[in-house]
Scaffold this motif. Structure first.
Motif, PDB file in Angstrom:
ATOM      1  N   LEU A  31       0.842  -1.176   0.000  1.00  0.00           N
ATOM      2  CA  LEU A  31       0.000   0.000   0.000  1.00  0.00           C
ATOM      3  C   LEU A  31       0.890   1.243   0.000  1.00  0.00           C
ATOM      4  O   LEU A  31       1.938   1.267   0.642  1.00  0.00           O
ATOM      5  CB  LEU A  31      -0.903   0.003   1.237  1.00  0.00           C
ATOM      6  CG  LEU A  31      -2.085  -0.972   1.192  1.00  0.00           C
ATOM      7  CD1 LEU A  31      -2.675  -1.147   2.582  1.00  0.00           C
ATOM      8  CD2 LEU A  31      -3.148  -0.478   0.217  1.00  0.00           C
ATOM      9  N   PRO A  32       0.507   2.291  -0.720  1.00  0.00           N
ATOM     10  CA  PRO A  32       1.360   3.482  -0.824  1.00  0.00           C
ATOM     11  C   PRO A  32       1.362   4.270   0.483  1.00  0.00           C
ATOM     12  O   PRO A  32       0.385   4.924   0.841  1.00  0.00           O
ATOM     13  CB  PRO A  32       0.706   4.280  -1.961  1.00  0.00           C
ATOM     14  CG  PRO A  32      -0.736   3.864  -1.922  1.00  0.00           C
ATOM     15  CD  PRO A  32      -0.735   2.430  -1.495  1.00  0.00           C
ATOM     16  N   SER A  33       2.434   4.178   1.230  1.00  0.00           N
ATOM     17  CA  SER A  33       2.491   4.847   2.522  1.00  0.00           C
ATOM     18  C   SER A  33       3.941   5.038   2.941  1.00  0.00           C
ATOM     19  O   SER A  33       4.832   4.289   2.511  1.00  0.00           O
ATOM     20  CB  SER A  33       1.753   4.028   3.582  1.00  0.00           C
ATOM     21  OG  SER A  33       1.859   4.633   4.859  1.00  0.00           O
ATOM     22  N   SER A  74      -4.038  -6.437   2.748  1.00  0.00           N
ATOM     23  CA  SER A  74      -4.022  -5.004   2.438  1.00  0.00           C
ATOM     24  C   SER A  74      -5.350  -4.565   1.842  1.00  0.00           C
ATOM     25  O   SER A  74      -5.871  -3.478   2.150  1.00  0.00           O
ATOM     26  CB  SER A  74      -2.893  -4.698   1.452  1.00  0.00           C
ATOM     27  OG  SER A  74      -1.637  -5.054   1.984  1.00  0.00           O
ATOM     28  N   GLY A  78      -8.984  -1.960   3.208  1.00  0.00           N
ATOM     29  CA  GLY A  78      -9.798  -0.952   2.547  1.00  0.00           C
ATOM     30  C   GLY A  78     -11.258  -1.366   2.613  1.00  0.00           C
ATOM     31  O   GLY A  78     -11.859  -1.408   3.678  1.00  0.00           O
ATOM     32  N   SER A 323      -9.022   8.264  12.047  1.00  0.00           N
ATOM     33  CA  SER A 323      -8.488   9.445  11.370  1.00  0.00           C
ATOM     34  C   SER A 323      -8.036  10.509  12.364  1.00  0.00           C
ATOM     35  O   SER A 323      -7.084  11.259  12.088  1.00  0.00           O
ATOM     36  CB  SER A 323      -9.545  10.023  10.419  1.00  0.00           C
ATOM     37  OG  SER A 323     -10.724  10.362  11.137  1.00  0.00           O
ATOM     38  N   GLY A 335       3.536  12.024   7.126  1.00  0.00           N
ATOM     39  CA  GLY A 335       3.237  11.825   5.710  1.00  0.00           C
ATOM     40  C   GLY A 335       3.310  13.124   4.934  1.00  0.00           C
ATOM     41  O   GLY A 335       3.810  13.152   3.804  1.00  0.00           O
ATOM     42  N   GLN A 339       6.098  13.720   1.957  1.00  0.00           N
ATOM     43  CA  GLN A 339       5.585  13.942   0.605  1.00  0.00           C
ATOM     44  C   GLN A 339       5.856  15.363   0.135  1.00  0.00           C
ATOM     45  O   GLN A 339       5.746  15.658  -1.065  1.00  0.00           O
ATOM     46  CB  GLN A 339       4.079  13.644   0.571  1.00  0.00           C
ATOM     47  CG  GLN A 339       3.482  13.647  -0.823  1.00  0.00           C
ATOM     48  CD  GLN A 339       2.061  13.134  -0.812  1.00  0.00           C
ATOM     49  OE1 GLN A 339       1.797  12.016  -0.353  1.00  0.00           O
ATOM     50  NE2 GLN A 339       1.130  13.938  -1.293  1.00  0.00           N
ATOM     51  N   VAL A 345      -1.217  14.247   5.278  1.00  0.00           N
ATOM     52  CA  VAL A 345      -1.196  13.046   4.432  1.00  0.00           C
ATOM     53  C   VAL A 345      -1.391  11.839   5.345  1.00  0.00           C
ATOM     54  O   VAL A 345      -0.453  11.356   5.973  1.00  0.00           O
ATOM     55  CB  VAL A 345       0.118  12.919   3.643  1.00  0.00           C
ATOM     56  CG1 VAL A 345       0.142  11.618   2.846  1.00  0.00           C
ATOM     57  CG2 VAL A 345       0.293  14.114   2.704  1.00  0.00           C
ATOM     58  N   LEU A 347      -2.670   7.799   6.378  1.00  0.00           N
ATOM     59  CA  LEU A 347      -2.462   6.475   5.799  1.00  0.00           C
ATOM     60  C   LEU A 347      -3.467   6.252   4.680  1.00  0.00           C
ATOM     61  O   LEU A 347      -4.549   6.857   4.675  1.00  0.00           O
ATOM     62  CB  LEU A 347      -2.618   5.404   6.876  1.00  0.00           C
ATOM     63  CG  LEU A 347      -1.693   5.533   8.090  1.00  0.00           C
ATOM     64  CD1 LEU A 347      -2.024   4.447   9.117  1.00  0.00           C
ATOM     65  CD2 LEU A 347      -0.238   5.466   7.687  1.00  0.00           C
ATOM     66  N   PRO A 348      -3.171   5.378   3.727  1.00  0.00           N
ATOM     67  CA  PRO A 348      -4.074   5.187   2.593  1.00  0.00           C
ATOM     68  C   PRO A 348      -5.362   4.467   2.951  1.00  0.00           C
ATOM     69  O   PRO A 348      -6.298   4.441   2.149  1.00  0.00           O
ATOM     70  CB  PRO A 348      -3.232   4.352   1.616  1.00  0.00           C
ATOM     71  CG  PRO A 348      -2.248   3.630   2.485  1.00  0.00           C
ATOM     72  CD  PRO A 348      -1.926   4.586   3.588  1.00  0.00           C
ATOM     73  N   VAL A 349      -5.404   3.855   4.122  1.00  0.00           N
ATOM     74  CA  VAL A 349      -6.581   3.144   4.606  1.00  0.00           C
ATOM     75  C   VAL A 349      -6.713   3.431   6.096  1.00  0.00           C
ATOM     76  O   VAL A 349      -5.816   4.000   6.718  1.00  0.00           O
ATOM     77  CB  VAL A 349      -6.463   1.613   4.375  1.00  0.00           C
ATOM     78  CG1 VAL A 349      -6.522   1.274   2.897  1.00  0.00           C
ATOM     79  CG2 VAL A 349      -5.168   1.085   5.000  1.00  0.00           C
TER      80      VAL A 349
END
Length: 454
Positions: A31-33, A74, A78, A323, A335, A339, A345, A347-349
């Motif tokens: 996962l992108p993180s 992963s 989601g 969140s 994040g 970035q 930014v 986590l992606p999930v």
């Protein structure tokens, strides 16, 4: 290869270290993180499944192989459900989100109507995103956080990881165990009617949890045969998450301010094997169902609780969600820095929720092992903030791994899930125990769709 997150989760369960030889982690992609989110997914799902394998050994079975799929784990972090011909309701309220303050950023969590009302009361503005944006910009972040909380709402100003480590709550959480087990003074044995390949069959799990960690835990338990009854008050709803998390469960409603409903609830509690609850600390006490009363009603009850910000420290009783904890604990700030972004930014999930959910399930199974083979009654406490500490303590890779590929036909279970909203496709289970397939007897269903009885 060494897996610090799996090792940490397994160590917290206090089960034989040699059992780790039975598990294999497979699958490619990340996962992108800027954090090891895929490793966290595989570790938490794998630890829960390996605990089930150890329960099967305690039930007299052979030591079976366990395989956790990093890719599928992963993806389950989601959304595992994909509607066919219908749409899942949106997860987020129109006001919820990140807002720039006079000195940084803050996140408002307004999915529940009373939390939305509290935030708007603190701000003194209309329920419209432009008005909220303009009003928030005049506030300092921590002052607005305290104002929203004082009105009974949910908010978190963005802190850095260093600021959280120096904060009294960050320090308190760092000193808490990942899973805090305690043993009751006595244990009344209570067998359940498991069958070969369904180690939790016949187990009664009373689910008093809401989005998202607790429902993930009880969904996992239902996958190995547990009878899960979720109970919500008449006024509660979380439409965006319900198709995702009610798989395998029955969902009823009770109003614990009404005498007749309290009588029903006490009967359910007395007959339950496991209680999983995610209300704020002291909430059940205020309803007259504190820890001593729960034990009095059911001396063999395995009681597992979770909260957002930990069980000690000045913010232990604060309302919170994944969140918000990401904002408080420095995850969103880290994040943003890595970035080079101009806003938080995350986590992606909702990885803190999902990982804590699987750790809750593992804690339940660990307590079942203790009750079955050790004659001990264990209770457990977990928190999103402590899971966040687990994630941030592990240095992420310095270079990006192979991205997680998009879902393909092979990732889905072959049968459609016939939910009450319409058919849906669900990802294949993220773990496999030889001789004990994960499978759910009931499709996802709405809150209040069942009667409050076992």
């Amino acid at each position: 290869m060494p897996h610090p997150l799996l090792n940490a989760a397994w160590s917290a369960l206090d089960l034989p270290a040699a059992a780790l030889d039975a598990i294999a982690l497979r699958g490619e992609g990340e996962l992108p993180s800027y954090f090891a989110v895929t490793d966290l997914a595989a570790a938490s799902v794998g630890a829960a499944a390996l605990a089930v394998q150890q329960l099967m050994v305690a039930q007299g079975g052979a030591s079976a192989r366990v395989q956790a799929d990093r890719r599928l784990a992963s993806m389950w972090f989601g959304w595992s459900i994909h509607p066919v011909g219908w749409e899942r309701p949106p997860l987020w309220d129109a006001v919820a989100g990140d807002y720039a303050t006079a000195d940084g950023w803050i996140r408002l969590h307004t999915n529940a109507p009373h939390h939305r009302d509290a935030a708007l009361a603190a701000l003194g503005c209309a329920a419209e995103r432009t008005a909220v944006t303009q009003t928030v910009a005049a506030w300092r972040g921590l002052e607005l956080e305290e104002a929203v909380v004082a009105h009974g709402g949910c908010a978190a100003a963005m802190r850095s990881m260093d600021e959280w480590r120096d904060h009294p709550q960050g320090q308190a959480v760092a000193n808490e165990p990942l899973i805090a087990f305690t043993a009751a003074d006595s244990c009344v044995p209570r067998p359940w009617a498991w069958t070969r390949g369904r180690p939790l069959a016949g187990l009664r799990v009373l689910d008093l949890t809401r989005v998202l960690a607790g429902p993930v835990a009880t969904r996992f338990l239902a996958g190995y045969g547990a009878g899960v009854l979720r109970v919500d008050p008449p006024w509660w709803n979380e439409p965006g998450a319900i198709p995702e998390v009610t798989l395998g469960k029955r969902c009823a409603r009770l109003d614990l301010t009404r005498p007749q409903d309290r009588t029903v609830f006490e009967g359910l509690l007395a007959q339950a094997d496991v209680l999983v609850h995610g209300y704020r600390p002291a909430a059940l006490e205020r309803l007259g169902y504190g820890e001593s009363m729960r034990h009095q009603l059911n001396p063999s009850l395995i009681d597992v609780a979770l909260n957002a910000y930990g069980w000690t420290g000045p913010l232990a009783g604060r309302r919170g969600f994944d969140s918000l904890v990401q904002m408080s604990s420095g995850i969103a700030h880290h994040g943003m820095q890595r970035q080079g972004a101009d806003r938080p930014v995350p986590l992606p999930v909702q990885a803190l929720d999902h990982a804590t959910g699987y750790l809750i399930a593992a804690a339940v199974v660990r307590a079942l092992i203790a009750r079955l083979s050790e004659g001990r009654l264990l209770q457990a406490r977990l928190s999103l903030a402590r899971t966040a500490r687990l994630l941030t303590d592990v240095p992420p890779a310095q270079t990006a791994g192979m991205p997680l590929a998009a879902a393909t036909e092979a990732d889905f279970s072959p049968q459609l899930e016939q939910t009450e909203w319409g058919p849906a496709r669900r990802y294949r289970p993220p773990v496999a125990i030889v001789g004990a397939p994960m499978a759910w007897a009931r499709p996802a269903n709405s809150l209040g769709s069942a009667q409050p009885h076992w």
